[in-house]
Each structure stands twice: as C-alpha cells, then as structure tokens.
Design an enzyme around this catalytic site. Sequence first.
Site, PDB file in Angstrom:
ATOM      1  N   ASP A  54      20.022  15.659 -91.993  1.00  0.00           N
ATOM      2  CA  ASP A  54      19.791  16.757 -92.929  1.00  0.00           C
ATOM      3  C   ASP A  54      18.565  16.495 -93.799  1.00  0.00           C
ATOM      4  O   ASP A  54      17.817  17.430 -94.121  1.00  0.00           O
ATOM      5  CB  ASP A  54      21.023  16.966 -93.810  1.00  0.00           C
ATOM      6  N   GLU A  88      39.275  17.829 -94.929  1.00  0.00           N
ATOM      7  CA  GLU A  88      38.338  18.954 -94.983  1.00  0.00           C
ATOM      8  C   GLU A  88      36.888  18.467 -94.932  1.00  0.00           C
ATOM      9  O   GLU A  88      36.028  19.098 -94.318  1.00  0.00           O
ATOM     10  CB  GLU A  88      38.555  19.776 -96.258  1.00  0.00           C
ATOM     11  N   ASP A 101      19.622  13.336 -99.018  1.00  0.00           N
ATOM     12  CA  ASP A 101      20.888  14.038 -98.846  1.00  0.00           C
ATOM     13  C   ASP A 101      22.016  13.015 -98.879  1.00  0.00           C
ATOM     14  O   ASP A 101      21.812  11.841 -98.537  1.00  0.00           O
ATOM     15  CB  ASP A 101      20.913  14.810 -97.523  1.00  0.00           C
ATOM     16  N   GLU A 129      26.489  12.476 -98.159  1.00  0.00           N
ATOM     17  CA  GLU A 129      27.790  12.998 -97.738  1.00  0.00           C
ATOM     18  C   GLU A 129      28.844  12.298 -98.588  1.00  0.00           C
ATOM     19  O   GLU A 129      28.650  11.159 -99.021  1.00  0.00           O
ATOM     20  CB  GLU A 129      28.042  12.740 -96.247  1.00  0.00           C
ATOM     21  N   HIS A 179      31.399  16.668 -91.946  1.00  0.00           N
ATOM     22  CA  HIS A 179      30.415  15.640 -91.565  1.00  0.00           C
ATOM     23  C   HIS A 179      30.873  14.681 -90.464  1.00  0.00           C
ATOM     24  O   HIS A 179      30.056  13.929 -89.924  1.00  0.00           O
ATOM     25  CB  HIS A 179      29.969  14.837 -92.789  1.00  0.00           C
ATOM     26  N   HIS A 235      27.172  17.969 -90.221  1.00  0.00           N
ATOM     27  CA  HIS A 235      26.310  17.527 -91.318  1.00  0.00           C
ATOM     28  C   HIS A 235      26.184  16.011 -91.248  1.00  0.00           C
ATOM     29  O   HIS A 235      27.163  15.297 -91.059  1.00  0.00           O
ATOM     30  CB  HIS A 235      26.920  17.907 -92.672  1.00  0.00           C
TER      31      HIS A 235
END
Length: 258
Positions: free
Chosen positions: A169, A63, A13, A15, A68, A164
Amino acid sequence: MSEQVIIRQVVLDTETTGMNMAGGPPQIGHNIIEIGAVEVVNRRLTGRTYHVYIKPPREVEEEAIQVHGITNEFLQDKPIFAEIADEFLEFIKGAELIIHNAPFDVAFMDQEFSYLPNPPAKTAEMCTVTDSLQMARKMYPGKRNNLDALCDRLGIDNSKRVLHGALLDAEILADVFLMMTGGQISLLGEEETNNNSSSAYAEEHFSNIALDINDAVILKATEEEEEAHLALLKLIDKKSKGNCLWTKPLTEDTETLN
C-alpha cells in the site's frame, strides 16, 4: 552554483490488530502489527524501503484479518514494537510523512511510542505529516478517494493489491502521490524530474481551488458497496454496543479504511 535542496519524504502505511470502528482512540487496546514505508528524495523513488511485522500484546481481531490477512499464528515469532522502534525512528525522523488518512496511522504510532521506556517526541514534532486523503478530496471533490479509486483515476496498476498490506500500500500510495502532485514517477538514475517538494506543490496547486457544491459529482453506491456498507454498520453497532448512529451510506467511512 547554488546548493541543491534535498527533500526527503517517506510514504507510510500501517496495519493494526483492529479498526477501532466505534470511533474511539487507539488507546482502547489495538496495536500496530505491520509497518511499510517507501523513501522518496526530490520526487524520486530511491528504492529504499522499511518493512516489518510486529508481534502485538493482544490478538488480532477476525474482522481485521479479513482486511489484511495477517494472522495471530504468523505474528508469533515476530519482534515486539520496542525491538524495532529505534530503526523505525531512524528511517522516518526529519522526513515529510505521506500517509493516506494520516490521523489514523499517526495516532497508532504515537501510542506505540508512548509505551517505550524513553518515549520520543510526538510524530508531528519529529516529522512533517501530509495527509494524502485530504489532498485527494480537495483535488477530486465529490468522488471516492481511497487508494483503489485513485489508482483507477490516475492509471496506476494495483492488480497485486488483493489484501491490504502495509508495504504494498505504501508503494502504491507513493505512485499515487507523485502523480497527484506532478504527474511523474521515477527512480534515482532515471531522467531528471521536477525537484519541487510535493508539499509546496500542493500548497500552490490546491490553495486556489474553490469548492462549489453545485459542481459536486454524486456517485451512487453499487449493490456490492451497499452490502459492504451494511456489514460495516453492523460491525460498528456491535463495537459500540448498539450505539451506531449512521443509517445512510457515508463516503468517508469507506475511504478511511484504505
């Protein structure tokens, strides 16, 4: 005695500095700021992971920070992507990558690789890429299939997932993926489990599924989900400079953010 086939998978995963919610490719300027990956060998969690924060060449959008929690200040002393690229490539090369909404993460990875002085091959050329979101949609048609929904459905504890985070994750997705493809989760040294590859299992298990629209389950959004969706539409409209075309809730929009 036949030689045992070793099947190595990496559940991954990322970010990023922004979500590219206007629908454009990552080339519009966003970058990876965190990578989390979990190794699975012959359907067993080995305990080996890869985790790194990365200082991007641009600021993280507000945003995205709300999703995260990774701030620009936190990333100031972290390495740039070029400094971690070799060890990251070493961890994933030759493995089957399991990624939820794989096109999103792979596009960002390929973009970051392209910036290197000696760019490697595309991710899909170095690894097999399996999109667990597409698998879930075939297995649970008509239902929400983001990580939180899958955890609830499969009885997996995700109580630590407040924000997140790439490694958390990836760890949760590893549990979800193993449950979806065989119903067993184990670490090396524990009881023997099924050694079939998840991709082979998925091909056998999902290939004969006939999707009938009359069997679809329609779930109405909650008031909280409606508010979140309206906020998302406003953000899309802002990013696309007033060109947002969506006026009705779309299940896939919420799924691709997870």
